[in-house]
Design a protein around this motif. Structure first.
Motif, short mmCIF file in Angstrom:
data_model
loop_
_atom_site.label_atom_id
_atom_site.label_comp_id
_atom_site.label_asym_id
_atom_site.label_seq_id
_atom_site.Cartn_x
_atom_site.Cartn_y
_atom_site.Cartn_z
N ARG A 64 0.65 -1.21 -0.03
CA ARG A 64 0.14 -0.14 0.02
C ARG A 64 0.86 1.32 0.00
O ARG A 64 1.99 1.45 0.85
N PRO A 65 0.82 2.19 -0.88
CA PRO A 65 1.50 3.49 -0.84
C PRO A 65 1.11 4.29 0.43
O PRO A 65 0.14 4.17 1.20
N VAL A 66 2.20 4.54 0.76
CA VAL A 66 2.18 5.55 2.26
C VAL A 66 2.63 6.69 2.05
O VAL A 66 3.64 7.13 0.98
N ASP A 67 1.88 7.86 2.40
CA ASP A 67 2.23 9.23 2.11
C ASP A 67 3.52 9.77 2.78
O ASP A 67 3.84 9.18 3.73
N ALA A 68 4.14 10.59 1.88
CA ALA A 68 5.54 10.85 2.56
C ALA A 68 5.38 11.75 3.49
O ALA A 68 4.39 12.39 3.84
N PRO A 69 6.25 11.72 4.62
CA PRO A 69 6.26 12.58 5.74
C PRO A 69 6.11 13.98 5.45
O PRO A 69 6.65 14.43 4.38
N ALA A 70 5.40 14.82 6.13
CA ALA A 70 5.43 16.31 5.77
C ALA A 70 6.69 17.03 5.82
O ALA A 70 7.27 16.67 6.79
N ARG A 71 6.92 17.70 4.89
CA ARG A 71 8.25 18.41 4.71
C ARG A 71 8.45 19.62 5.69
O ARG A 71 7.37 20.26 5.97
N PRO A 72 9.56 19.51 6.56
CA PRO A 72 9.30 20.74 7.67
C PRO A 72 9.39 22.16 7.00
O PRO A 72 9.84 22.29 5.86
N VAL A 73 8.72 22.74 7.52
CA VAL A 73 8.71 24.30 7.06
C VAL A 73 10.05 24.83 7.42
O VAL A 73 10.14 25.26 8.40
N PRO A 74 10.52 25.53 6.08
CA PRO A 74 11.95 25.96 6.40
C PRO A 74 11.86 27.29 7.25
O PRO A 74 10.90 28.18 7.04
N SER A 75 12.47 27.46 8.15
CA SER A 75 12.79 28.70 9.12
C SER A 75 12.97 29.73 8.24
O SER A 75 13.76 29.70 7.29
N SER A 76 12.87 31.05 8.54
CA SER A 76 13.46 32.22 7.65
C SER A 76 15.06 32.03 7.81
O SER A 76 15.58 32.10 8.95
N PRO A 77 15.62 32.21 6.72
CA PRO A 77 17.13 32.11 6.73
C PRO A 77 17.65 33.51 7.43
O PRO A 77 17.27 34.43 7.34
N VAL A 78 18.82 33.33 8.09
CA VAL A 78 19.43 34.20 9.00
C VAL A 78 20.39 34.93 8.01
O VAL A 78 21.31 34.36 7.23
N PRO A 79 20.18 36.10 7.71
CA PRO A 79 20.86 36.99 6.87
C PRO A 79 22.45 37.01 7.24
O PRO A 79 22.82 37.04 8.34
N PRO A 80 23.21 36.68 6.35
CA PRO A 80 24.89 36.64 6.55
C PRO A 80 25.23 38.10 7.14
O PRO A 80 24.43 39.12 6.68
N PRO A 81 25.97 38.23 7.89
CA PRO A 81 26.53 39.49 8.36
C PRO A 81 26.99 40.20 7.37
O PRO A 81 27.71 39.78 6.39
N ALA A 82 26.65 41.65 7.53
CA ALA A 82 26.96 42.57 6.50
C ALA A 82 28.72 42.68 6.33
O ALA A 82 29.39 42.75 7.48
N ALA A 83 29.10 42.71 5.00
CA ALA A 83 30.69 42.61 4.89
C ALA A 83 31.04 43.87 5.14
O ALA A 83 30.43 45.14 4.88
N VAL A 84 32.26 44.21 5.89
CA VAL A 84 32.82 45.50 6.38
C VAL A 84 33.70 45.78 4.95
O VAL A 84 34.55 45.34 4.71
N ALA A 85 33.42 46.95 4.71
CA ALA A 85 34.30 47.46 3.57
C ALA A 85 35.33 47.88 4.06
O ALA A 85 35.84 48.68 4.89
N VAL A 86 36.46 47.31 3.44
CA VAL A 86 38.10 47.48 3.67
C VAL A 86 38.44 48.45 2.63
O VAL A 86 38.37 48.04 1.23
#
Length: 227
Positions: A64-86
């Motif tokens: 019998r086919p089994v439904d695949a487990p629900a995919r976890p809802v991705p959390s909002s990605p953490v933005p990378p730290p702003a690059a410091v202009a050198v």
């Protein structure tokens, strides 16, 4: 009889509670029966119920086919730290302090340049400097060669030491420092003279001219901001 009656009295409440508890839901079967039906005209169909009368039937047990487990809802990605202009690296050039250039004048009015401010030396008699010269009397009352003074006057500042027993001394031409702009112009004029002489010079002299021009170019780069 009394013992049986007592057991029945004790177990009766348990049976009553068990009767009130609803049965657990049955787990769905892990397999399913698929029927392959072929009609009289040869048409084939697959279904989960038995074939109709008059149709050829083939049954097969399948997972019998089994439904695949629900995919976890991705959390909002953490933005990378702003690059410091050198800021870009800058080349740092350390320059030596500009070297002064002097103009010297001979007694005849001829002008020339000097790097150290010391004019060319020349020999002059002492009397031209206002130094009194004594003369020794000759036999018979005549006047002979001058006698060296017992306490000669000190020579003027920036003049060479007088020769012992001589009637003169060494002096240098007067020199004065040139303004920076005029000094740079004189250096470029000197380089132009070297380049003119280069075309008519012998090979040995050309080596000396090349060396002098390299020194002039280096001084122009350092003292005058370029050639």
């Amino acid at each position: 009889m009394r013992v049986v009656a007592a057991l029945v009295a004790c177990l009766s409440p348990l049976f009553a509670v068990a009767a009130q508890v609803p049965p657990a839901p049955a787990k769905p079967a892990t397999t399913v029966t698929v029927y392959r039906c072929t009609s009289a005209t040869g048409k084939v169909s697959l279904q989960d119920a038995p074939c109709a009368a008059g149709q050829a039937q083939q049954a097969r047990q399948m997972q019998r086919p089994v439904d695949a487990p629900a995919r976890p809802v991705p959390s909002s990605p953490v933005p990378p730290p702003a690059a410091v202009a050198v800021p870009p690296a800058r080349d740092v050039v350390y320059l030596a302090p500009p070297r002064p250039l002097y103009e010297c004048v001979t007694p005849d009015g001829e002008r020339y340049t000097s790097d150290d401010g010391r004019g060319n030396p020349r020999w002059v008699p002492l009397w031209t400097l206002g130094i009194p010269v004594a003369r020794r009397p000759m036999p018979g009352g005549g006047i002979g060669s001058p006698a060296p003074p017992s306490h000669p006057a000190p020579p003027p500042r920036d003049r060479l030491r007088p020769l012992v027993g001589g009637g003169g001394t060494w002096v240098r031409d007067d020199c004065a420092i040139l303004p920076p702009a005029e000094a740079c112009a004189r250096l470029r004029d000197r380089r132009a003279v070297l380049r003119t002489r280069f075309f008519n010079a012998q090979e040995k002299e050309r080596d000396a001219l090349r060396t002098e021009e390299r020194a002039l170019n280096a001084r122009l780069d350092n003292d005058c901001g370029g050639r």
